[in-house]
Scaffold this motif. Structure first.
Motif, PDB file in Angstrom:
ATOM      1  N   GLN A 142       0.827  -1.210   0.000  1.00 49.07           N
ATOM      2  CA  GLN A 142       0.000   0.000   0.000  1.00 49.07           C
ATOM      3  C   GLN A 142       0.861   1.260   0.000  1.00 49.07           C
ATOM      4  O   GLN A 142       0.536   2.243  -0.679  1.00 49.07           O
ATOM      5  CB  GLN A 142      -0.922  -0.011   1.210  1.00 49.07           C
ATOM      6  N   ALA A 143       1.965   1.221   0.736  1.00 47.99           N
ATOM      7  CA  ALA A 143       2.831   2.405   0.826  1.00 47.99           C
ATOM      8  C   ALA A 143       3.473   2.745  -0.512  1.00 47.99           C
ATOM      9  O   ALA A 143       3.637   3.919  -0.846  1.00 47.99           O
ATOM     10  CB  ALA A 143       3.909   2.177   1.880  1.00 47.99           C
ATOM     11  N   THR A 144       3.808   1.729  -1.304  1.00 47.32           N
ATOM     12  CA  THR A 144       4.462   2.004  -2.582  1.00 47.32           C
ATOM     13  C   THR A 144       3.513   2.637  -3.586  1.00 47.32           C
ATOM     14  O   THR A 144       3.957   3.231  -4.569  1.00 47.32           O
ATOM     15  CB  THR A 144       5.055   0.722  -3.200  1.00 47.32           C
ATOM     16  N   GLY A 145       2.208   2.524  -3.354  1.00 46.13           N
ATOM     17  CA  GLY A 145       1.257   3.171  -4.254  1.00 46.13           C
ATOM     18  C   GLY A 145       1.477   4.671  -4.334  1.00 46.13           C
ATOM     19  O   GLY A 145       1.193   5.294  -5.374  1.00 46.13           O
ATOM     20  N   LEU A 146       1.992   5.274  -3.244  1.00 46.41           N
ATOM     21  CA  LEU A 146       2.273   6.705  -3.226  1.00 46.41           C
ATOM     22  C   LEU A 146       3.261   7.092  -4.316  1.00 46.41           C
ATOM     23  O   LEU A 146       3.165   8.177  -4.905  1.00 46.41           O
ATOM     24  CB  LEU A 146       2.829   7.093  -1.852  1.00 46.41           C
ATOM     25  N   ALA A 147       4.215   6.205  -4.603  1.00 47.19           N
ATOM     26  CA  ALA A 147       5.272   6.514  -5.557  1.00 47.19           C
ATOM     27  C   ALA A 147       4.742   6.707  -6.972  1.00 47.19           C
ATOM     28  O   ALA A 147       5.379   7.400  -7.780  1.00 47.19           O
ATOM     29  CB  ALA A 147       6.323   5.404  -5.546  1.00 47.19           C
ATOM     30  N   TYR A 148       3.606   6.116  -7.294  1.00 47.16           N
ATOM     31  CA  TYR A 148       3.069   6.212  -8.652  1.00 47.16           C
ATOM     32  C   TYR A 148       2.248   7.483  -8.873  1.00 47.16           C
ATOM     33  O   TYR A 148       1.838   7.773  -9.988  1.00 47.16           O
ATOM     34  CB  TYR A 148       2.222   4.979  -8.972  1.00 47.16           C
ATOM     35  N   THR A 149       2.003   8.238  -7.815  1.00 47.13           N
ATOM     36  CA  THR A 149       1.281   9.497  -7.918  1.00 47.13           C
ATOM     37  C   THR A 149       2.272  10.626  -8.114  1.00 47.13           C
ATOM     38  O   THR A 149       3.187  10.802  -7.297  1.00 47.13           O
ATOM     39  CB  THR A 149       0.452   9.757  -6.645  1.00 47.13           C
ATOM     40  N   LYS A 150       2.135  11.374  -9.173  1.00 47.58           N
ATOM     41  CA  LYS A 150       3.086  12.443  -9.443  1.00 47.58           C
ATOM     42  C   LYS A 150       3.027  13.494  -8.345  1.00 47.58           C
ATOM     43  O   LYS A 150       1.951  13.920  -7.932  1.00 47.58           O
ATOM     44  CB  LYS A 150       2.804  13.086 -10.801  1.00 47.58           C
ATOM     45  N   GLY A 151       4.185  13.858  -7.870  1.00 45.68           N
ATOM     46  CA  GLY A 151       4.258  14.876  -6.823  1.00 45.68           C
ATOM     47  C   GLY A 151       5.166  14.484  -5.671  1.00 45.68           C
ATOM     48  O   GLY A 151       6.151  15.177  -5.379  1.00 45.68           O
ATOM     49  N   PRO A 152       4.888  13.374  -4.957  1.00 48.86           N
ATOM     50  CA  PRO A 152       5.725  13.001  -3.820  1.00 48.86           C
ATOM     51  C   PRO A 152       7.184  12.794  -4.206  1.00 48.86           C
ATOM     52  O   PRO A 152       7.478  12.191  -5.247  1.00 48.86           O
ATOM     53  CB  PRO A 152       5.088  11.683  -3.350  1.00 48.86           C
ATOM     54  N   GLY A 153       8.087  13.299  -3.360  1.00 53.95           N
ATOM     55  CA  GLY A 153       9.517  13.148  -3.597  1.00 53.95           C
ATOM     56  C   GLY A 153      10.080  11.944  -2.858  1.00 53.95           C
ATOM     57  O   GLY A 153       9.362  11.204  -2.175  1.00 53.95           O
ATOM     58  N   SER A 154      11.377  11.746  -2.967  1.00 50.68           N
ATOM     59  CA  SER A 154      12.013  10.550  -2.424  1.00 50.68           C
ATOM     60  C   SER A 154      11.915  10.469  -0.905  1.00 50.68           C
ATOM     61  O   SER A 154      11.739   9.378  -0.350  1.00 50.68           O
ATOM     62  CB  SER A 154      13.473  10.488  -2.867  1.00 50.68           C
ATOM     63  N   THR A 155      12.019  11.604  -0.227  1.00 48.37           N
ATOM     64  CA  THR A 155      11.929  11.575   1.237  1.00 48.37           C
ATOM     65  C   THR A 155      10.543  11.149   1.684  1.00 48.37           C
ATOM     66  O   THR A 155      10.386  10.306   2.578  1.00 48.37           O
ATOM     67  CB  THR A 155      12.266  12.958   1.827  1.00 48.37           C
ATOM     68  N   GLN A 156       9.526  11.707   1.075  1.00 46.53           N
ATOM     69  CA  GLN A 156       8.155  11.350   1.431  1.00 46.53           C
ATOM     70  C   GLN A 156       7.879   9.879   1.141  1.00 46.53           C
ATOM     71  O   GLN A 156       7.222   9.184   1.922  1.00 46.53           O
ATOM     72  CB  GLN A 156       7.169  12.229   0.658  1.00 46.53           C
TER      73      GLN A 156
END
Length: 408
Positions: free
Chosen positions: A384-398
């Protein structure tokens, strides 16, 4: 949807007059509508006919570990469980939720048949968690017909080539790389990018402990993924897709590239299969890997025996030996199954993708270790957490903080 466990599990107990029970209950993950579902149902039906044993099936494609654990608490668990070595199932042998089959694999004549590497992958703390049944190869699929239509004559092997090819496809209005950004398939591809700079020992350490933000190479891999995400390489709205939608989009020429395992070979049409090149995920120039990466292993499916199943091992033995019979194995391998046994005789020409995977993929890629390091109670949170990575906007720290949060 949660499929209720069948109430007939108890019928497999030996009756008071000593008669042999004629029923086994089985929990498995092979849905009837999947590419190999019809074939699997025929295999089970043939077992019933030949052995006069009725199989009461529970199919739980997405939540089998939870279904099993819930039924186990009630003492109504299925006799046999056929799932992969992942998620909560990685803890079953350690917790005594299933039985150790180390002695049974010898007693039932399978010790010399199963590959030592498969036995090793399924051995935990000296126990053999299950009979290793189905392996996998997990390459990147390239539809060369679509790539050639935009002037790309070979599959990309470097990150620069991947980005360039993705832009060409995007400009031509054709689908690029498809993945289920909203489930396990997206998780696996994301971690594969993240591992691009990590040694295998670093991979084991980071994923077992959940230490990503402090790992410089993991952070480089996350930034690499962000670069790909923001370069029009992925198809539109990838963040909302799941694996079934990924497969469908690729099968229907709506995408030119996808990362999918050998279990998906059966779903590709013969016409598409002839145009697919199986390779790996392109790597950056400073990666420790000189070839594109892919996964392989033997953890795709095992045959587990529950405490209920232990009560009538003779019937369970018949099922296990039938499933490992040369005829049954060969039929499944012809559709794309990667066997865990030696000396399988099968016509690889029956499936062009299988032929590539068996005879050419090893030369094209570097295999990363299957990621079995994630604790069983963490994996779903991590997906579930990796789903954030596919949304444009969040950076590497987030993103890395979200990953580490899955372990808390």
């Amino acid at each position: 949807m949660l499929i209720p466990l069948l109430s007939s599990c108890g019928q497999t107990q030996s009756s008071s007059n000593g008669n042999t029970p004629q029923t086994l209950s089985i929990l498995h993950i092979t849905g009837k509508s999947t590419p190999d579902g019809a074939q699997f149902q025929k295999i089970l039906h043939d077992f019933e006919t030949q052995n006069h044993i009725t199989l009461n099936q529970t199919i739980a494609a997405s939540d089998a570990p939870q279904v099993y654990e819930t039924s186990l608490l009630a003492g109504k668990e299925a006799d046999i469980v056929m799932v992969n070595l992942a998620d909560k199932a990685t803890n079953w042998s350690k917790q005594g939720s299933t039985i150790d089959v180390k002695d049974l694999v010898k007693q039932w004549g399978l010790a010399d048949q199963i590959l030592p590497a498969a036995i090793s992958e399924w051995t935990q703390n000296g126990k053999l968690a299950a009979f290793p049944y189905n392996g996998f190869k997990w390459p990147v699929w390239y539809n060369m017909d679509l790539l050639k239509s935009v002037g790309v004559t070979k599959a990309p092997t470097t990150i620069d080539e991947l980005i360039t090819d993705g832009k060409k496809l995007h400009s031509a209005g054709k689908g690029g790389f498809v993945v289920g950004g909203n489930d396990w398939s997206g998780y696996t591809l994301f971690t594969q990018f993240m591992e691009s700079y990590m040694t295998q020992s670093d991979i084991a350490s980071a994923f077992s402990k959940g230490t990503f933000c402090s790992n410089a190479d993991a952070m480089k891999g996350i930034n690499l993924f962000i670069k790909i995400r923001d370069s029009d390489v992925f198809v539109k709205d990838v963040a909302g897709l799941k694996a079934d939608q990924m497969n469908s989009q690729f099968y229907t020429a709506g995408a030119s590239m996808m990362s999918a395992g050998s279990w998906a070979f059966a779903g590709a049409s013969p016409e598409l299969s002839k145009n697919v090149y199986l390779g790996g995920l392109p790597v950056p120039p400073d990666s420790p890997y000189t070839k594109p990466t892919a996964y392989q292993g033997y953890s795709s499916m095992g045959i587990w025996i529950s405490p209920n199943g232990q009560k009538h091992l003779d019937q369970v033995r018949k099922f296990v030996q039938y499933m490992f019979s040369p005829k049954v194995i060969s039929v499944q391998v012809s559709k794309g199954m990667i066997p865990t046994v030696k000396n399988v005789q099968v016509d690889q020409k029956a499936n062009p993708l299988l032929e590539q995977a068996a005879n050419h993929l090893d030369e094209r890629v570097t295999y990363l270790p299957p990621n079995t390091y994630v604790p069983g109670n963490v994996q779903q949170n991590l997906i579930q957490a990796t789903g954030l990575a596919y949304t444009k906007g969040p950076g590497s720290t987030q993103i890395c903080q979200a990953l580490e949060g899955a372990y808390k």
